[in-house]
Design a protein around this motif. Sequence first.
Motif, mmCIF file in Angstrom:
data_model
loop_
_atom_site.group_PDB
_atom_site.id
_atom_site.type_symbol
_atom_site.label_atom_id
_atom_site.label_comp_id
_atom_site.label_asym_id
_atom_site.label_seq_id
_atom_site.Cartn_x
_atom_site.Cartn_y
_atom_site.Cartn_z
ATOM 1 N N THR A 290 0.823 -1.211 0.000
ATOM 2 C CA THR A 290 0.000 0.000 0.000
ATOM 3 C C THR A 290 0.859 1.263 0.000
ATOM 4 N N THR A 291 1.919 1.279 0.797
ATOM 5 C CA THR A 291 2.754 2.488 0.839
ATOM 6 C C THR A 291 3.619 2.564 -0.419
ATOM 7 N N LYS A 292 4.188 3.744 -0.649
ATOM 8 C CA LYS A 292 5.044 3.960 -1.813
ATOM 9 C C LYS A 292 6.229 3.001 -1.780
ATOM 10 N N LEU A 293 6.793 2.858 -0.580
ATOM 11 C CA LEU A 293 7.968 1.998 -0.431
ATOM 12 C C LEU A 293 7.625 0.546 -0.758
ATOM 13 N N GLU A 294 6.477 0.102 -0.245
ATOM 14 C CA GLU A 294 6.060 -1.283 -0.506
ATOM 15 C C GLU A 294 5.810 -1.509 -1.992
ATOM 16 N N LYS A 295 5.228 -0.495 -2.619
ATOM 17 C CA LYS A 295 4.973 -0.622 -4.054
ATOM 18 C C LYS A 295 6.285 -0.698 -4.821
ATOM 19 N N GLU A 296 7.237 0.137 -4.415
ATOM 20 C CA GLU A 296 8.525 0.105 -5.098
ATOM 21 C C GLU A 296 9.219 -1.225 -4.881
ATOM 22 N N ARG A 297 8.987 -1.808 -3.722
ATOM 23 C CA ARG A 297 9.581 -3.105 -3.441
ATOM 24 C C ARG A 297 9.001 -4.158 -4.392
ATOM 25 N N ARG A 298 7.692 -4.085 -4.598
ATOM 26 C CA ARG A 298 7.081 -5.037 -5.524
ATOM 27 C C ARG A 298 7.608 -4.819 -6.943
ATOM 28 N N LEU A 299 7.704 -3.548 -7.319
ATOM 29 C CA LEU A 299 8.255 -3.226 -8.643
ATOM 30 C C LEU A 299 9.633 -3.840 -8.813
ATOM 31 N N ALA A 300 10.459 -3.680 -7.778
ATOM 32 C CA ALA A 300 11.824 -4.200 -7.843
ATOM 33 C C ALA A 300 11.800 -5.721 -7.921
ATOM 34 N N ALA A 301 10.885 -6.350 -7.164
ATOM 35 C CA ALA A 301 10.811 -7.813 -7.184
ATOM 36 C C ALA A 301 10.410 -8.317 -8.565
ATOM 37 N N ILE A 302 9.572 -7.551 -9.255
ATOM 38 C CA ILE A 302 9.068 -8.001 -10.554
ATOM 39 C C ILE A 302 9.981 -7.582 -11.702
ATOM 40 N N GLY B 189 13.088 -5.935 -11.322
ATOM 41 C CA GLY B 189 14.515 -5.857 -11.013
ATOM 42 C C GLY B 189 14.870 -4.563 -10.299
ATOM 43 N N ASN B 190 15.955 -4.639 -9.538
ATOM 44 C CA ASN B 190 16.406 -3.487 -8.767
ATOM 45 C C ASN B 190 16.811 -2.309 -9.632
ATOM 46 N N ASP B 191 17.494 -2.630 -10.734
ATOM 47 C CA ASP B 191 17.962 -1.530 -11.578
ATOM 48 C C ASP B 191 16.785 -0.813 -12.225
ATOM 49 N N PHE B 192 15.702 -1.544 -12.434
ATOM 50 C CA PHE B 192 14.515 -0.936 -13.022
ATOM 51 C C PHE B 192 14.023 0.214 -12.151
ATOM 52 N N ILE B 193 13.826 -0.086 -10.901
ATOM 53 C CA ILE B 193 13.243 0.916 -10.013
ATOM 54 C C ILE B 193 14.157 2.126 -9.842
ATOM 55 N N GLN B 194 15.476 1.907 -10.039
ATOM 56 C CA GLN B 194 16.389 3.034 -9.896
ATOM 57 C C GLN B 194 16.478 3.884 -11.151
ATOM 58 N N LEU C 201 22.614 13.771 1.373
ATOM 59 C CA LEU C 201 22.739 12.496 0.676
ATOM 60 C C LEU C 201 21.893 11.430 1.354
ATOM 61 N N MET C 202 21.113 10.756 0.551
ATOM 62 C CA MET C 202 20.335 9.643 1.096
ATOM 63 C C MET C 202 20.985 8.355 0.638
ATOM 64 N N SER C 203 20.221 7.312 0.637
ATOM 65 C CA SER C 203 20.827 6.022 0.299
ATOM 66 C C SER C 203 21.127 5.918 -1.187
ATOM 67 N N VAL C 204 22.315 6.262 -1.580
ATOM 68 C CA VAL C 204 22.705 6.068 -2.962
ATOM 69 C C VAL C 204 23.677 4.905 -2.993
ATOM 70 N N SER C 205 23.360 3.906 -3.751
ATOM 71 C CA SER C 205 24.267 2.771 -3.720
ATOM 72 C C SER C 205 24.697 2.313 -5.104
ATOM 73 N N GLU C 206 23.898 1.479 -5.736
ATOM 74 C CA GLU C 206 24.378 0.786 -6.921
ATOM 75 C C GLU C 206 24.176 1.555 -8.234
ATOM 76 N N GLN C 207 23.501 2.696 -8.136
ATOM 77 C CA GLN C 207 23.126 3.361 -9.371
ATOM 78 C C GLN C 207 24.300 3.599 -10.293
ATOM 79 N N GLN C 208 24.108 3.216 -11.530
ATOM 80 C CA GLN C 208 25.153 3.438 -12.500
ATOM 81 C C GLN C 208 25.110 4.863 -12.981
ATOM 82 N N ARG C 209 23.895 5.345 -13.134
ATOM 83 C CA ARG C 209 23.765 6.641 -13.758
ATOM 84 C C ARG C 209 23.392 7.708 -12.774
ATOM 85 N N SER C 210 23.293 8.824 -13.326
ATOM 86 C CA SER C 210 23.175 10.041 -12.572
ATOM 87 C C SER C 210 21.950 10.178 -11.700
#
Length: 618
Positions: free
Chosen positions: A203-215, A217-222, A388-397
Motif C-alpha cells: 500500500t505504501t510507496k515503499l512497498e509498491k517500489e519493493r514489488r516493482l523491484a521484485a518483478i 529488477g532493482n535496476d529498473f526501479i532506480q 545524501l540519502m541512500s545512494v548505492s548501486e546506481q550506474q547513472r546520474s
Amino acid sequence: MRIHQLTPRLSNQIAAGEVIERPSSVVKELLENCIDAGATHIDIEVEQAGIKLIKVRDNASGIHKDDLALALSRHATSKISVIEDLEGISSLGFRGEALASISSVSRLKLSSSQDDSGQGWVVSVEGKDMAADISPVAHGKGTTVEMRDLFFNTPARRKFLRAEKTEFTHIDESVKRLALSHFDIAFTLRHNQRMVFNLKAATTKLEKERRLAAICGNDFIQNVFAIDLQQGGMRLSGWIGDPTYSKSQAIHQYFYVNGRMVRDKVVTHAVKQAYQDVLYQSRHPVYILYLELDPQAVDVNVHPTKHEVRFRESRQVHDLIFRGLYRAIADLRPAELPGTPVSETRPEESEINSMEASQVLLGLGDVKPVLNDPSRKIGYESAWLAPLMSVSEQQRSYALLRSAVPNENTPTSPGQESSSEQNEMPPLGYALAQLQGIYILAQNKEGLVIVDMHAAHERISYERLKKSYQTQGIVSQPLLVPITLSLSQKEIGAVEEHQGVFVSLGLKIDILGSELVVIRDVPALLRDSNIELLLRDILADLLTHGSSTRTEELINELLATMACRSAVRANRHLSLMEMNALLREMERTERIGQCNHGRPTWVFKTMVELDKWFLRGQ
Ligand code: ADP
Ligand code: MG
C-alpha cells in the motif's frame, strides 16, 4: 451431411481455441476471477509449467453451492445481465466462458465456500457430457480451482506447447502483469513445489517500489520516474524509464486501461513519439502506465482474451499519453524531478551570469564574456540538494535526482534559499578539468560528474534551435512547380477533413478532383525534402491515429543535424569558465540526459561508489 447441434463440450472446446492458447492463459483467467471476486490473497501452484497442474486458491467471496455447476457452463456469469452493462464494464471478466473453456480441455475441480464454517462444496468435470457432480468438501472461505492435464483430450493442441521453461516463462509473466496492476493483493507462485515469488500486499510507496523491484529488477526501479497526470476526465499514472535505461527488446512495457493490461496501437505510437530523439538507435523504452477513464469511454468487448480495447476518443488518449510523457521526459534535468513545477524554481535568465558565458561558447548569443566565479556559488535551485540519502548501486546520474528529493527538514518552497553554505552547489557541480579533450570532470556535493562535452553541447544547441523554430512558427514557401499527385478517396477525405492541420504544418494543398490534389506551399525548411512521401506519411498517420507529427519529426531531424554539426568537437580546449558555463546551461536544458542520438550526456559517481572502488571504510 445434415446439420446438427454441436455438443456443449465441443462448442466449449471451440471457444477454448480462442481463450486458452497455453497454460498461462488458464492462469490469467483464473487470477482474473479471483480479482473480480475481491480476493486479497491469491496462491498459485503450478506443476510442469501448468500442463500437469494449475491450482489457484483465493480468499474472496466464494461461490454459492447452487451456482457451482452453473459457473462451469458456457455463457454463465455473475458480472453482467443486460446489454447496457456491456457499455460500462468494471470487472476483468464478463463473457462467462473461461471456466467452461478450461473445463472442456482439462480435468477441472472447483471448490468453494462462502463463509468461515470450514465447510464447502466441490464440483468436478471430466466426462464427455460435462455433467458436474457436487459433493461436500472441507474448505475455508474462498475458492480453489484445480486444473489437471491440460489438453489431455485435444492432442493436436498439446503439440503446440513449447518447452516447459518457455511455458513457465509465460505463466510467470501473466502473474506479474496482474501483480503490477493489483498492488493491494498478495500473490504467491510455486512451480514444482518451489517458491518462485511471494509478493506481499503493497500500500505504501515503499512497498509498491519493493514489488516493482521484485518483478522488474532493482535496476529498473532506480531508473524510472513516477508520473501522475490528469486531463479531460482521464488519469495517467505509473512509471516511465529514463531514456538511457532503454532495452534492445520491447520488455517491461506494461499498459493498463482501468486495471486491464492491453496492447494498443494508439498507445504504442504515442509512447514512441514521446521518446523521439532521446532514444539510442532502435532501443525500446520501459514503462508501466495506468490509464483510468470512464468505463463508458472504452469498449473492452473486442477480443475473447480482452487484450485489446477500443477507445471512443482515441485521439484524446493519444494526446494525453504523448504530451504527458513528452513533457515528463523533457523535464528530466539534473536539478529537477519529473512533475516538479519547472517555471517556479527557475531563476530569471538575467540572474545567471553563466548564461552569457555559455553563449560565447555556443556561439549563439552576443559576445560578452562574464566570468562565472565558482566561489560566488550561485544559490540557484539549491533547495533541491538535500543531504545524501541512500545512494548505492546506481550506474547513472539519477541517484542524484533521488537524493535530491527534499526531505522534511529542508525548506523547499521556491525562492527560499538555505543559508547553509554547503547546500549551495549547483546539481552538476563545478568543473575540475578536461579529460583527453572529450570529457569534463566536475565535482558536486556528492561526488564526481563526468560530462561528454560534445553530446551535451549537441543537445543544448538542438533544444535551442527547436525553441527558436517553435517561436517563429513554421514558415512556408510556395513551390516553383506545384506537385500534383493522385490519392485514394479515403486519403482525399482526410485532406478535406484536416485542412487546418495541413495549414498549421505549412502545407497548402488544393483538391483538384475526386482522386487528385496539388501541393502548392511547403515548410521552407523542408523545401528540399521528398514532399510527396511526407504527405503520404502524414495521411497514413491521420488515417490510423487521427493526428500526425511527421513534419515536426522531419524538421527536428534537420535541426538535430544542424545541432550536431555546430556542437563542440573533441580535442577543443575549454577553459574552466567555459566548462562551468556548459554545466550551468545543461542544468537548464530540456532532455539534457541524452544527446540527439540518445547517448547519455553525463554520468555520476557518488563518493559512496568511489569509496567502494578503493575499499574505503570496509
Ligand atoms: P466470467 O469471469 O466472464 O464471468 P468465468 O467462466 O470466468 O466467467 O466464471 C464464471 C463465474 O464463476 C463468474 O462470473 C463468477 O461468478 C464465478 N467465479 C469464478 N471464479 C470465481 C472465484 N475465484 N471466486 C468467486 N466466484 C468465481
Ligand atoms: Mg472469468
